[in-house]
Design a protein around this motif. Structure first.
Motif, mmCIF file in Angstrom:
data_model
loop_
_atom_site.group_PDB
_atom_site.id
_atom_site.type_symbol
_atom_site.label_atom_id
_atom_site.label_comp_id
_atom_site.label_asym_id
_atom_site.label_seq_id
_atom_site.Cartn_x
_atom_site.Cartn_y
_atom_site.Cartn_z
ATOM 1 N N MET A 1 0.838 -1.198 0.000
ATOM 2 C CA MET A 1 0.000 0.000 0.000
ATOM 3 C C MET A 1 0.879 1.256 0.000
ATOM 4 S SD MET A 1 -3.195 -0.932 -0.017
ATOM 5 C CE MET A 1 -4.034 0.526 0.573
ATOM 6 N N PHE A 2 0.469 2.245 -0.805
ATOM 7 C CA PHE A 2 1.217 3.492 -0.871
ATOM 8 C C PHE A 2 0.696 4.470 0.177
ATOM 9 C CE2 PHE A 2 1.479 1.929 -5.334
ATOM 10 C CZ PHE A 2 2.851 1.759 -5.372
ATOM 11 N N ASP A 3 1.611 5.262 0.724
ATOM 12 C CA ASP A 3 1.241 6.333 1.648
ATOM 13 C C ASP A 3 1.262 7.634 0.852
ATOM 14 O OD1 ASP A 3 0.651 7.842 3.829
ATOM 15 O OD2 ASP A 3 2.692 7.820 4.646
ATOM 16 N N TYR A 4 0.093 8.152 0.495
ATOM 17 C CA TYR A 4 0.001 9.286 -0.424
ATOM 18 C C TYR A 4 0.110 10.615 0.314
ATOM 19 C CZ TYR A 4 -1.714 5.837 -3.767
ATOM 20 O OH TYR A 4 -1.832 4.753 -4.586
ATOM 21 N N THR A 5 0.784 11.561 -0.333
ATOM 22 C CA THR A 5 0.843 12.920 0.187
ATOM 23 C C THR A 5 -0.475 13.634 -0.118
ATOM 24 O OG1 THR A 5 1.717 13.852 -1.869
ATOM 25 C CG2 THR A 5 3.317 12.950 -0.289
ATOM 26 N N ASP A 6 -0.669 14.811 0.455
ATOM 27 C CA ASP A 6 -1.895 15.581 0.201
ATOM 28 C C ASP A 6 -2.014 15.950 -1.272
ATOM 29 O OD1 ASP A 6 -2.974 15.637 2.784
ATOM 30 O OD2 ASP A 6 -1.668 17.291 3.374
ATOM 31 N N LEU A 7 -0.889 16.285 -1.899
ATOM 32 C CA LEU A 7 -0.932 16.651 -3.314
ATOM 33 C C LEU A 7 -1.266 15.435 -4.179
ATOM 34 C CD1 LEU A 7 -0.679 18.623 -5.592
ATOM 35 C CD2 LEU A 7 1.817 18.408 -5.482
ATOM 36 N N ILE A 11 -4.511 15.076 -6.692
ATOM 37 C CA ILE A 11 -4.460 14.683 -8.105
ATOM 38 C C ILE A 11 -5.387 13.500 -8.364
ATOM 39 C CG2 ILE A 11 -2.983 13.701 -9.910
ATOM 40 C CD1 ILE A 11 -0.669 15.337 -8.704
ATOM 41 N N LEU A 12 -5.331 12.500 -7.503
ATOM 42 C CA LEU A 12 -6.167 11.311 -7.678
ATOM 43 C C LEU A 12 -7.646 11.651 -7.517
ATOM 44 C CD1 LEU A 12 -4.006 8.690 -5.743
ATOM 45 C CD2 LEU A 12 -4.361 8.827 -8.217
ATOM 46 N N LYS A 13 -7.954 12.538 -6.589
ATOM 47 C CA LYS A 13 -9.343 12.952 -6.386
ATOM 48 C C LYS A 13 -9.869 13.675 -7.622
ATOM 49 C CE LYS A 13 -12.273 15.620 -3.185
ATOM 50 N NZ LYS A 13 -12.989 14.549 -2.472
ATOM 51 N N VAL A 66 5.308 15.461 -8.838
ATOM 52 C CA VAL A 66 4.390 14.599 -8.077
ATOM 53 C C VAL A 66 3.565 13.743 -9.026
ATOM 54 C CG1 VAL A 66 2.463 14.558 -6.459
ATOM 55 C CG2 VAL A 66 4.330 16.189 -6.136
ATOM 56 N N LEU A 67 3.086 14.352 -10.128
ATOM 57 C CA LEU A 67 2.323 13.603 -11.118
ATOM 58 C C LEU A 67 3.178 12.491 -11.729
ATOM 59 C CD1 LEU A 67 -0.270 13.272 -12.794
ATOM 60 C CD2 LEU A 67 0.649 14.963 -14.400
ATOM 61 N N ASP A 68 4.430 12.778 -12.017
ATOM 62 C CA ASP A 68 5.339 11.761 -12.559
ATOM 63 C C ASP A 68 5.537 10.627 -11.553
ATOM 64 O OD1 ASP A 68 5.626 13.150 -14.905
ATOM 65 O OD2 ASP A 68 7.524 14.095 -14.349
ATOM 66 N N LYS A 73 4.330 4.877 -9.993
ATOM 67 C CA LYS A 73 3.616 3.934 -9.122
ATOM 68 C C LYS A 73 2.483 3.226 -9.863
ATOM 69 C CE LYS A 73 4.385 6.776 -4.966
ATOM 70 N NZ LYS A 73 3.710 7.599 -3.923
ATOM 71 N N GLN A 74 2.247 3.670 -11.100
ATOM 72 C CA GLN A 74 1.180 3.113 -11.949
ATOM 73 C C GLN A 74 -0.211 3.327 -11.350
ATOM 74 O OE1 GLN A 74 2.379 -0.987 -12.729
ATOM 75 N NE2 GLN A 74 3.506 -0.318 -14.546
ATOM 76 N N ARG A 75 -0.328 4.363 -10.550
ATOM 77 C CA ARG A 75 -1.652 4.760 -10.048
ATOM 78 C C ARG A 75 -2.333 5.677 -11.063
ATOM 79 N NH1 ARG A 75 -3.566 1.346 -7.445
ATOM 80 N NH2 ARG A 75 -5.068 2.784 -6.491
ATOM 81 N N VAL A 76 -1.517 6.327 -11.907
ATOM 82 C CA VAL A 76 -2.010 7.181 -12.984
ATOM 83 C C VAL A 76 -1.364 6.697 -14.280
ATOM 84 C CG1 VAL A 76 -2.030 9.518 -13.933
ATOM 85 C CG2 VAL A 76 -2.379 9.170 -11.485
ATOM 86 N N ILE A 77 -2.151 6.693 -15.361
ATOM 87 C CA ILE A 77 -1.658 6.249 -16.669
ATOM 88 C C ILE A 77 -1.703 7.434 -17.632
ATOM 89 C CG2 ILE A 77 -1.961 4.559 -18.521
ATOM 90 C CD1 ILE A 77 -1.315 3.337 -15.804
ATOM 91 N N HIS A 78 -0.762 7.458 -18.559
ATOM 92 C CA HIS A 78 -0.667 8.532 -19.545
ATOM 93 C C HIS A 78 -0.752 7.952 -20.945
ATOM 94 C CE1 HIS A 78 1.831 11.188 -22.231
ATOM 95 N NE2 HIS A 78 0.972 12.065 -21.749
ATOM 96 N N ASN A 79 -1.600 8.545 -21.784
ATOM 97 C CA ASN A 79 -1.720 8.075 -23.163
ATOM 98 C C ASN A 79 -2.254 9.205 -24.036
ATOM 99 O OD1 ASN A 79 -1.765 6.371 -25.419
ATOM 100 N ND2 ASN A 79 -3.849 5.683 -24.985
ATOM 101 N N ARG A 80 -1.578 9.488 -25.147
ATOM 102 C CA ARG A 80 -2.010 10.486 -26.138
ATOM 103 C C ARG A 80 -2.226 11.870 -25.503
ATOM 104 N NH1 ARG A 80 -6.708 7.684 -29.676
ATOM 105 N NH2 ARG A 80 -6.353 9.559 -30.947
ATOM 106 N N GLY A 81 -1.405 12.191 -24.526
ATOM 107 C CA GLY A 81 -1.487 13.506 -23.910
ATOM 108 C C GLY A 81 -2.484 13.607 -22.769
ATOM 109 N N PHE A 82 -3.149 12.506 -22.422
ATOM 110 C CA PHE A 82 -4.156 12.514 -21.367
ATOM 111 C C PHE A 82 -3.714 11.645 -20.198
ATOM 112 C CE2 PHE A 82 -6.585 13.255 -25.301
ATOM 113 C CZ PHE A 82 -7.186 14.460 -24.981
ATOM 114 N N TYR A 83 -4.184 12.036 -19.005
ATOM 115 C CA TYR A 83 -3.888 11.302 -17.781
ATOM 116 C C TYR A 83 -5.202 10.763 -17.202
ATOM 117 C CZ TYR A 83 0.712 13.474 -18.023
ATOM 118 O OH TYR A 83 1.954 13.874 -18.437
#
Length: 234
Positions: A1-7, A11-13, A66-68, A73-83
């Motif tokens: 499990m990841f311990d996420y920062t407020d930022l 982003i995830l929210k 932070v986004l990178d 962590k593969q919690r966010v995926i990037h494709n064709r300029g979109f996250y």
């Protein structure tokens, strides 16, 4: 499990909210619409009450780092300029398709908006809901936000609804495509909509912030924005 920062949580929210509508975001859009619950806002987020503003202290370069990190962590995926969130790759094609649909619907929206502009007492006509951020479906209607002269709200409602009924443009059961939905009416001297918001009302804040004005008189849209600065400050 990841311990996420407020930022990271912010982003995830933000991505999770737009994921409800199958709408992945560009890097700049995440930054622009970054959302943090007011009760959890750390000092380095400046004076924003939900969305980051131009006077926030967090640098864009720090946000990108932070986004990178979420990408690694593969919690966010990037494709064709979109996250977007992991497992939601199909929403990219959905966004691109709906953008083209929205472009066609905006042309129809403009024609109706200028009919409304000819009516007495109308001060502002704006697109709202999914059309406002170019995420319309083929079968969706055209959602209107209308501001009018004080003391004339019922007159304007009667004129706009009556005219659309005569033209056969009002929504009908199981037939809403490109129909005119008169979603919201306000009067120009009472445009502060904060009393209508629930605590930490993420949907209402995005809904208000994403409206697109098509017709405005007497700087009514500027007055509307100024009346709702609670969206972006304590």
């Amino acid at each position: 499990m990841f311990d996420y920062t407020d930022l990271e949580k912010a982003i995830l929210k933000t991505l999770a909210y737009f994921d409800i509508f199958d709408f992945p975001l560009t890097k700049w859009e995440i930054w622009q619409w970054l959302y943090l619950p007011e009760k959890k806002r750390p000092p380095d987020f400046g004076q924003s009450a939900g969305f980051l503003t131009e006077d926030h202290k967090l640098k864009f370069s720090e946000f990108v780092c932070v986004l990178d990190g979420l990408l690694s962590k593969q919690r966010v995926i990037h494709n064709r300029g979109f996250y977007f969130l992991s497992g939601r790759e199909a929403c990219v094609a959905s966004r691109l398709d709906r953008y083209l649909i929205a472009e066609t619907k905006f042309k129809k929206f403009h024609r109706v908006a200028w009919l409304f502009a000819l009516m007495p007492f109308v001060r502002l006509v704006a697109a709202c809901n999914t059309l406002a951020y170019s995420n319309a479906r083929e079968d969706s209607d055209l959602d209107f936000f209308v501001a009018c002269q004080p003391g004339r709200i019922w007159t304007v409602r009667l004129l706009t609804a009556g005219w659309m009924i005569l033209l056969g443009r009002r929504p009908r059961r199981q037939r809403d495509r490109d129909r005119v939905c008169l979603s919201f009416f306000v009067v120009e001297n009472k445009m502060d909509l904060s009393p209508m918001a629930f605590d930490d009302d993420i949907h209402f804040k995005y809904w208000l912030s994403q409206m697109v004005p098509v017709y405005t008189q007497h700087k009514t849209f500027t007055a509307f924005v100024n009346s709702n600065m609670w969206l972006r400050r304590d």
